[in-house]
Design a protein around this motif. Structure first.
Motif, mmCIF file in Angstrom:
data_model
loop_
_atom_site.group_PDB
_atom_site.id
_atom_site.type_symbol
_atom_site.label_atom_id
_atom_site.label_comp_id
_atom_site.label_asym_id
_atom_site.label_seq_id
_atom_site.Cartn_x
_atom_site.Cartn_y
_atom_site.Cartn_z
ATOM 1 N N THR A 191 0.861 -1.382 0.110
ATOM 2 C CA THR A 191 0.063 -0.150 -0.014
ATOM 3 C C THR A 191 0.884 1.352 0.044
ATOM 4 N N SER A 192 0.198 2.556 -0.221
ATOM 5 C CA SER A 192 0.854 3.607 -0.170
ATOM 6 C C SER A 192 2.146 3.508 -1.022
ATOM 7 N N LEU A 193 2.133 2.841 -2.268
ATOM 8 C CA LEU A 193 3.359 2.755 -3.003
ATOM 9 C C LEU A 193 3.909 3.960 -3.630
ATOM 10 N N LYS A 194 5.262 3.903 -3.575
ATOM 11 C CA LYS A 194 6.037 5.314 -3.971
ATOM 12 C C LYS A 194 6.886 4.717 -5.307
ATOM 13 N N PRO A 195 7.172 5.679 -6.047
ATOM 14 C CA PRO A 195 8.036 5.406 -7.270
ATOM 15 C C PRO A 195 9.148 4.679 -7.190
ATOM 16 N N GLU A 196 9.864 4.727 -5.977
ATOM 17 C CA GLU A 196 10.966 3.820 -5.504
ATOM 18 C C GLU A 196 10.651 2.491 -5.280
ATOM 19 N N ASP A 197 9.272 2.157 -5.141
ATOM 20 C CA ASP A 197 9.235 0.753 -4.931
ATOM 21 C C ASP A 197 9.212 0.043 -6.372
ATOM 22 N N THR A 198 9.168 0.784 -7.543
ATOM 23 C CA THR A 198 9.290 0.138 -8.844
ATOM 24 C C THR A 198 10.455 -0.890 -8.904
ATOM 25 N N GLY A 199 10.278 -1.970 -9.419
ATOM 26 C CA GLY A 199 11.128 -3.146 -9.837
ATOM 27 C C GLY A 199 10.556 -4.304 -10.172
ATOM 28 N N VAL A 200 11.427 -5.350 -10.198
ATOM 29 C CA VAL A 200 10.773 -6.699 -10.555
ATOM 30 C C VAL A 200 10.883 -7.521 -8.976
ATOM 31 N N TYR A 201 9.996 -8.029 -8.539
ATOM 32 C CA TYR A 201 9.535 -8.668 -7.090
ATOM 33 C C TYR A 201 9.681 -10.033 -7.289
ATOM 34 N N TYR A 202 10.344 -10.688 -6.523
ATOM 35 C CA TYR A 202 10.590 -12.086 -6.601
ATOM 36 C C TYR A 202 10.157 -12.726 -5.200
ATOM 37 N N CYS A 203 9.798 -13.893 -5.361
ATOM 38 C CA CYS A 203 9.481 -14.638 -3.961
ATOM 39 C C CYS A 203 10.581 -15.803 -4.030
ATOM 40 N N ALA A 204 11.137 -16.102 -2.950
ATOM 41 C CA ALA A 204 12.233 -17.292 -3.014
ATOM 42 C C ALA A 204 11.891 -18.099 -1.719
ATOM 43 N N ALA A 205 12.365 -19.294 -1.941
ATOM 44 C CA ALA A 205 12.286 -20.159 -0.732
ATOM 45 C C ALA A 205 13.654 -20.581 -0.239
ATOM 46 N N GLY A 206 13.939 -20.574 0.994
ATOM 47 C CA GLY A 206 15.288 -20.498 1.600
ATOM 48 C C GLY A 206 15.289 -21.320 3.099
ATOM 49 N N ILE A 207 16.446 -21.065 3.934
ATOM 50 C CA ILE A 207 16.632 -21.916 5.137
ATOM 51 C C ILE A 207 16.218 -20.902 6.466
ATOM 52 N N THR A 208 16.571 -19.838 6.182
ATOM 53 C CA THR A 208 16.460 -18.825 7.643
ATOM 54 C C THR A 208 16.285 -17.324 7.434
ATOM 55 N N CYS A 209 15.697 -16.639 8.184
ATOM 56 C CA CYS A 209 15.657 -15.112 7.837
ATOM 57 C C CYS A 209 16.841 -14.502 8.463
ATOM 58 N N LEU A 210 17.339 -13.798 8.185
ATOM 59 C CA LEU A 210 18.574 -12.715 8.956
ATOM 60 C C LEU A 210 17.731 -11.231 8.642
ATOM 61 N N ASP A 211 16.907 -11.176 9.866
ATOM 62 C CA ASP A 211 16.040 -10.189 9.783
ATOM 63 C C ASP A 211 14.919 -10.241 8.528
ATOM 64 N N HIS A 212 15.093 -8.989 7.591
ATOM 65 C CA HIS A 212 14.062 -9.230 6.539
ATOM 66 C C HIS A 212 14.574 -9.959 5.321
ATOM 67 N N VAL A 213 15.896 -10.514 5.665
ATOM 68 C CA VAL A 213 16.670 -11.158 4.369
ATOM 69 C C VAL A 213 16.614 -12.605 4.357
ATOM 70 N N LEU A 214 16.113 -13.223 3.371
ATOM 71 C CA LEU A 214 16.014 -14.749 3.539
ATOM 72 C C LEU A 214 17.259 -15.175 2.926
ATOM 73 N N GLN A 215 17.845 -16.359 3.840
ATOM 74 C CA GLN A 215 19.175 -16.888 3.589
ATOM 75 C C GLN A 215 19.309 -18.028 3.033
ATOM 76 N N ASP A 216 20.493 -18.658 2.286
ATOM 77 C CA ASP A 216 20.541 -19.914 1.932
ATOM 78 C C ASP A 216 19.251 -20.228 0.963
ATOM 79 N N ILE A 217 19.144 -19.270 -0.140
ATOM 80 C CA ILE A 217 18.115 -19.432 -1.154
ATOM 81 C C ILE A 217 18.145 -20.809 -1.796
ATOM 82 N N ARG A 218 17.062 -21.499 -1.833
ATOM 83 C CA ARG A 218 17.131 -22.769 -2.445
ATOM 84 C C ARG A 218 16.495 -22.620 -4.004
#
Length: 119
Positions: free
Chosen positions: A80-107
């Motif tokens: 919501t409340s999208l901004k121009p800087e939110d523009t991009g290609v969005y990906y979902c990914a499957a992995g092993i653990t979260c390091l805060d907001h970043v998924l690690q060990d992507i499979r």
């Protein structure tokens, strides 16, 4: 064979909303969302850990919501409340653990879906 399939991207005006979906065929992994803006490196946006805690990158806190519907084997990123800087290609990914907001060990990665925020 595990797969991820995103959908829901598109063109939206600043201040608008979009909901991205990611169909998940395996529950063996955690799921995270990433994005890659024009000329930028891919960055983590949100991660849902094994305890159900969701983490967000600072610039999207309060605007994006990561949710999961196990009955539909689908995760969602409500934006919501999208901004121009939110523009991009969005990906979902499957992995092993979260390091805060970043998924690690992507499979595995989804194919990506384009989000464009522009008037």
């Amino acid at each position: 064979h595990s797969q991820l399939a995103e959908s829901g991207g598109g063109l939206v005006q600043p201040g608008g909303s979009l909901t991205l979906s990611c169909a998940v065929t395996s529950h063996a992994y955690l799921i995270g969302w990433f994005r890659q803006g024009p000329g930028n490196e891919r960055e983590g946006v949100s991660c849902l850990d094994s305890l159900g805690t969701t983490y967000y990158e600072d610039s999207v806190k309060g605007r994006f919501t990561f949710s999961r519907d196990n009955a539909k084997n689908t995760v969602y990123l409500q934006m919501t409340s999208l901004k121009p800087e939110d523009t991009g290609v969005y990906y979902c990914a499957a992995g092993i653990t979260c390091l805060d907001h970043v998924l690690q060990d992507i499979r595995m990665w989804g194919q990506g879906t384009q989000v464009t925020v522009s008037s």
